[in-house]
Motif scaffolding. Structure first.
Motif, PDB file in Angstrom:
ATOM      1  N   LYS A 272     -19.662   9.108   9.563  1.00 18.33           N
ATOM      2  CA  LYS A 272     -20.180   9.300  10.915  1.00 18.33           C
ATOM      3  C   LYS A 272     -19.124   9.772  11.908  1.00 18.33           C
ATOM      4  CE  LYS A 272     -24.169   6.255  10.533  1.00 18.33           C
ATOM      5  NZ  LYS A 272     -24.943   5.125  11.120  1.00 18.33           N
ATOM      6  N   GLY A 273     -18.099  10.436  11.394  1.00 17.40           N
ATOM      7  CA  GLY A 273     -17.133  11.069  12.278  1.00 17.40           C
ATOM      8  C   GLY A 273     -16.014  10.197  12.788  1.00 17.40           C
ATOM      9  N   HIS A 274     -15.844   9.005  12.217  1.00 16.90           N
ATOM     10  CA  HIS A 274     -14.775   8.103  12.657  1.00 16.90           C
ATOM     11  C   HIS A 274     -13.765   7.872  11.544  1.00 16.90           C
ATOM     12  CE1 HIS A 274     -18.313   6.685  15.239  1.00 16.90           C
ATOM     13  NE2 HIS A 274     -17.532   7.405  16.020  1.00 16.90           N
ATOM     14  N   GLU A 275     -13.432   8.965  10.838  1.00 21.10           N
ATOM     15  CA  GLU A 275     -12.534   8.843   9.696  1.00 21.10           C
ATOM     16  C   GLU A 275     -11.167   8.297  10.087  1.00 21.10           C
ATOM     17  OE1 GLU A 275     -14.102  11.551  10.610  1.00 21.10           O
ATOM     18  OE2 GLU A 275     -15.358  12.302   8.970  1.00 21.10           O
ATOM     19  N   ARG A 276     -10.669   8.709  11.258  1.00 19.20           N
ATOM     20  CA  ARG A 276      -9.345   8.240  11.690  1.00 19.20           C
ATOM     21  C   ARG A 276      -9.345   6.726  11.889  1.00 19.20           C
ATOM     22  NH1 ARG A 276      -7.665  10.083  17.487  1.00 19.20           N
ATOM     23  NH2 ARG A 276      -9.367   8.603  17.872  1.00 19.20           N
ATOM     24  N   ASP A 277     -10.383   6.213  12.572  1.00 23.24           N
ATOM     25  CA  ASP A 277     -10.454   4.777  12.828  1.00 23.24           C
ATOM     26  C   ASP A 277     -10.592   4.003  11.520  1.00 23.24           C
ATOM     27  OD1 ASP A 277     -10.875   4.761  15.967  1.00 23.24           O
ATOM     28  OD2 ASP A 277     -12.170   6.317  15.135  1.00 23.24           O
ATOM     29  N   ALA A 278     -11.409   4.526  10.611  1.00 28.57           N
ATOM     30  CA  ALA A 278     -11.580   3.871   9.322  1.00 28.57           C
ATOM     31  C   ALA A 278     -10.274   3.864   8.541  1.00 28.57           C
ATOM     32  CB  ALA A 278     -12.677   4.573   8.520  1.00 28.57           C
ATOM     33  N   THR A 279      -9.530   4.969   8.626  1.00 31.47           N
ATOM     34  CA  THR A 279      -8.264   5.056   7.890  1.00 31.47           C
ATOM     35  C   THR A 279      -7.231   4.093   8.457  1.00 31.47           C
ATOM     36  OG1 THR A 279      -8.688   7.370   7.334  1.00 31.47           O
ATOM     37  CG2 THR A 279      -6.416   6.603   7.162  1.00 31.47           C
ATOM     38  N   PHE A 280      -7.171   3.977   9.772  1.00 29.13           N
ATOM     39  CA  PHE A 280      -6.262   2.987  10.359  1.00 29.13           C
ATOM     40  C   PHE A 280      -6.705   1.570   9.986  1.00 29.13           C
ATOM     41  CE2 PHE A 280      -4.716   6.334  13.297  1.00 29.13           C
ATOM     42  CZ  PHE A 280      -3.356   6.126  13.119  1.00 29.13           C
ATOM     43  N   GLY A 281      -8.014   1.374   9.846  1.00 31.95           N
ATOM     44  CA  GLY A 281      -8.495   0.090   9.350  1.00 31.95           C
ATOM     45  C   GLY A 281      -8.001  -0.192   7.950  1.00 31.95           C
ATOM     46  N   VAL A 282      -8.015   0.830   7.092  1.00 30.50           N
ATOM     47  CA  VAL A 282      -7.496   0.680   5.727  1.00 30.50           C
ATOM     48  C   VAL A 282      -6.024   0.282   5.765  1.00 30.50           C
ATOM     49  CG1 VAL A 282      -6.928   1.915   3.595  1.00 30.50           C
ATOM     50  CG2 VAL A 282      -9.154   2.263   4.676  1.00 30.50           C
ATOM     51  N   LEU A 283      -5.244   0.958   6.623  1.00 29.78           N
ATOM     52  CA  LEU A 283      -3.820   0.633   6.734  1.00 29.78           C
ATOM     53  C   LEU A 283      -3.622  -0.814   7.167  1.00 29.78           C
ATOM     54  CD1 LEU A 283      -2.438   3.855   8.479  1.00 29.78           C
ATOM     55  CD2 LEU A 283      -2.383   3.292   6.055  1.00 29.78           C
ATOM     56  N   GLY A 284      -4.399  -1.242   8.177  1.00 30.58           N
ATOM     57  CA  GLY A 284      -4.271  -2.611   8.656  1.00 30.58           C
ATOM     58  C   GLY A 284      -4.644  -3.634   7.602  1.00 30.58           C
ATOM     59  N   GLY A 285      -5.743  -3.399   6.898  1.00 31.53           N
ATOM     60  CA  GLY A 285      -6.163  -4.320   5.846  1.00 31.53           C
ATOM     61  C   GLY A 285      -5.167  -4.386   4.709  1.00 31.53           C
ATOM     62  N   PHE A 286      -4.624  -3.221   4.331  1.00 25.93           N
ATOM     63  CA  PHE A 286      -3.637  -3.184   3.253  1.00 25.93           C
ATOM     64  C   PHE A 286      -2.388  -3.966   3.629  1.00 25.93           C
ATOM     65  CE2 PHE A 286      -0.415  -1.597   0.445  1.00 25.93           C
ATOM     66  CZ  PHE A 286      -1.081  -1.256  -0.727  1.00 25.93           C
ATOM     67  N   MET A 287      -1.910  -3.757   4.866  1.00 22.75           N
ATOM     68  CA  MET A 287      -0.712  -4.470   5.310  1.00 22.75           C
ATOM     69  C   MET A 287      -0.946  -5.973   5.364  1.00 22.75           C
ATOM     70  SD  MET A 287       1.016  -2.038   8.246  1.00 22.75           S
ATOM     71  CE  MET A 287      -0.459  -2.000   9.281  1.00 22.75           C
ATOM     72  N   LEU A 288      -2.127  -6.373   5.845  1.00 25.18           N
ATOM     73  CA  LEU A 288      -2.422  -7.808   5.927  1.00 25.18           C
ATOM     74  C   LEU A 288      -2.390  -8.440   4.547  1.00 25.18           C
ATOM     75  CD1 LEU A 288      -3.349 -10.344   7.416  1.00 25.18           C
ATOM     76  CD2 LEU A 288      -5.708  -9.562   7.118  1.00 25.18           C
ATOM     77  N   MET A 289      -3.029  -7.815   3.565  1.00 25.60           N
ATOM     78  CA  MET A 289      -3.046  -8.367   2.216  1.00 25.60           C
ATOM     79  C   MET A 289      -1.648  -8.364   1.617  1.00 25.60           C
ATOM     80  SD  MET A 289      -4.984  -9.809   0.046  1.00 25.60           S
ATOM     81  CE  MET A 289      -4.155 -10.646  -1.295  1.00 25.60           C
ATOM     82  N   PHE A 290      -0.854  -7.348   1.910  1.00 28.34           N
ATOM     83  CA  PHE A 290       0.520  -7.309   1.422  1.00 28.34           C
ATOM     84  C   PHE A 290       1.320  -8.484   1.990  1.00 28.34           C
ATOM     85  CE2 PHE A 290       4.963  -5.965   1.894  1.00 28.34           C
ATOM     86  CZ  PHE A 290       5.257  -5.610   0.586  1.00 28.34           C
ATOM     87  N   VAL A 291       1.147  -8.754   3.295  1.00 29.96           N
ATOM     88  CA  VAL A 291       1.835  -9.874   3.940  1.00 29.96           C
ATOM     89  C   VAL A 291       1.393 -11.192   3.322  1.00 29.96           C
ATOM     90  CG1 VAL A 291       2.115 -11.147   6.087  1.00 29.96           C
ATOM     91  CG2 VAL A 291       2.274  -8.660   6.092  1.00 29.96           C
ATOM     92  N   LEU A 292       0.085 -11.371   3.134  1.00 31.03           N
ATOM     93  CA  LEU A 292      -0.428 -12.611   2.538  1.00 31.03           C
ATOM     94  C   LEU A 292       0.149 -12.822   1.143  1.00 31.03           C
ATOM     95  CD1 LEU A 292      -4.204 -12.509   3.558  1.00 31.03           C
ATOM     96  CD2 LEU A 292      -2.427 -13.999   4.482  1.00 31.03           C
ATOM     97  N   ASP A 293       0.241 -11.743   0.379  1.00 31.52           N
ATOM     98  CA  ASP A 293       0.762 -11.854  -0.977  1.00 31.52           C
ATOM     99  C   ASP A 293       2.218 -12.304  -0.985  1.00 31.52           C
ATOM    100  OD1 ASP A 293       0.281 -11.159  -3.939  1.00 31.52           O
ATOM    101  OD2 ASP A 293       2.099 -10.021  -3.491  1.00 31.52           O
ATOM    102  N   LYS A 294       2.984 -11.911   0.043  1.00 21.72           N
ATOM    103  CA  LYS A 294       4.395 -12.267   0.088  1.00 21.72           C
ATOM    104  C   LYS A 294       4.632 -13.622   0.769  1.00 21.72           C
ATOM    105  CE  LYS A 294       5.301  -8.500  -1.958  1.00 21.72           C
ATOM    106  NZ  LYS A 294       5.540  -8.562  -3.430  1.00 21.72           N
ATOM    107  N   VAL A 295       3.791 -13.949   1.756  1.00 23.33           N
ATOM    108  CA  VAL A 295       3.968 -15.215   2.485  1.00 23.33           C
ATOM    109  C   VAL A 295       3.627 -16.409   1.623  1.00 23.33           C
ATOM    110  CG1 VAL A 295       3.072 -16.594   4.387  1.00 23.33           C
ATOM    111  CG2 VAL A 295       3.680 -14.203   4.765  1.00 23.33           C
ATOM    112  N   PHE A 296       2.550 -16.308   0.854  1.00 15.62           N
ATOM    113  CA  PHE A 296       2.105 -17.458   0.053  1.00 15.62           C
ATOM    114  C   PHE A 296       2.632 -17.371  -1.373  1.00 15.62           C
ATOM    115  CE2 PHE A 296      -1.133 -17.202   3.411  1.00 15.62           C
ATOM    116  CZ  PHE A 296      -1.001 -18.473   3.916  1.00 15.62           C
TER     117      PHE A 296
END
Length: 296
Positions: A272-296
């Motif tokens: 629906k034309g919001h590819e940039r926002d979705a892609t930044f969402g992917v980056l944010g989700g990926f970073m969060l999971m990476f942090v969780l994997d290292k913190v715990f």
């Protein structure tokens, strides 16, 4: 300062404060889960953790008690966030451990790679089969899964659609605890649970938009979330009975989640034309999971 600038600054500070509070709550919950699940067997931990992850879906739906819609831009960003979390979980919590365990089991790189790749392919085929033959409906793509979809009430078709997403996630959590690494298991549980929050909200809002009541939408989110412990029980029990299945099971769960990410979530968030926002969402989700994997 202009009124608009003051309002934007207040919004930015509010977002930062909410993020800080959210990060603390996630850390606190993870620490509590690690202590609690550490007293259980890996089989029990996998089963209960998949239930916890599944209950995040109706938790994410709770805002519909005061909201009736969100912007399409925000919805696509939230979907991208979920995809990013799942991508990181697939790589760091499933595929890499599957390779390490396969290498320890077989002693050769070739066999280890064959086990991992074979598991990924089989997991993808399972979800493809569910998508192909289980009647379900997506808000954007309509009814799928054969002619039977035309004869089933819409509410159940939407629940079946979320089931196809949630079953691999529960499977991943259940199998993830079988390694005995509680810290990694907690990170995987929190990651899957956090990506279930926007999923529960988006689906519930979609049900409101087509005329269902708030209670019905919440009930649908709850039912779809309870699919995850079913997948968790199957995965945890399978690798508990046959230890040698653990590397294959991890890779299998990775393949199932990869199929969902590529076949459903990313295309939906980019249509629906919001590819940039979705892609930044992917980056944010990926970073969060990476942090969780290292913190715990």
């Amino acid at each position: 300062m202009a009124p608009g600038g003051f309002i934007r600054r207040r919004w930015a500070l509010g977002i930062l404060l909410a993020a800080a509070v959210g990060a603390f709550l996630v850390w606190w919950l993870g620490a509590q889960m690690r202590d609690w699940l550490g007293t259980l067997s890996t089989l029990q931990a996998g089963m209960l953790a998949s239930l916890v992850a599944g209950l995040f879906t109706p938790l994410g739906a709770l805002p519909i008690m005061v909201l009736r819609h969100i912007s399409q831009r925000l919805e696509d960003a939230l979907m991208g966030f979920g995809a990013g979390v799942m991508l990181a979980a697939t790589a760091y919590s499933l595929a890499m451990p599957a390779y390490e365990d396969s290498l320890a089991l077989t002693g050769t790189i070739g066999w280890a790679l064959m086990i991992v790749c074979g598991g990924i392919i089989c997991g993808g085929i399972l979800v493809w089969g569910m998508d192909r033959f289980v009647p379900h409906e997506h808000f954007a793509l309509g009814k799928q899964g054969g002619a039977d979809a035309l004869q089933i009430r819409r509410i159940w078709l939407f629940i079946f659609a979320i089931t196809i997403h949630n079953f691999p996630e529960g499977l991943a959590v259940g199998v993830g605890y079988a390694r005995g690494d509680m810290a990694a298991g907690v990170a995987l549980t929190l990651g899957i649970g956090l990506q279930n929050l926007p999923e529960g909200l988006i689906v519930s809002l979609g049900l409101l938009a087509i005329g269902y009541s708030r209670l019905t939408a919440l009930g649908a989110a709850l039912l779809s979330g309870l699919v995850e412990p079913i997948g968790g029980v199957i995965g945890a029990f399978a690798v508990h009975v046959v230890d040698a299945l653990l590397p294959f099971g991890l890779a299998f769960a990775a393949g199932a989640m990869l199929f969902v990410i590529s076949h459903e979530i990313i295309p939906e968030s980019h249509r629906k034309g919001h590819e940039r926002d979705a892609t930044f969402g992917v980056l944010g989700g990926f970073m969060l999971m990476f942090v969780l994997d290292k913190v715990f």
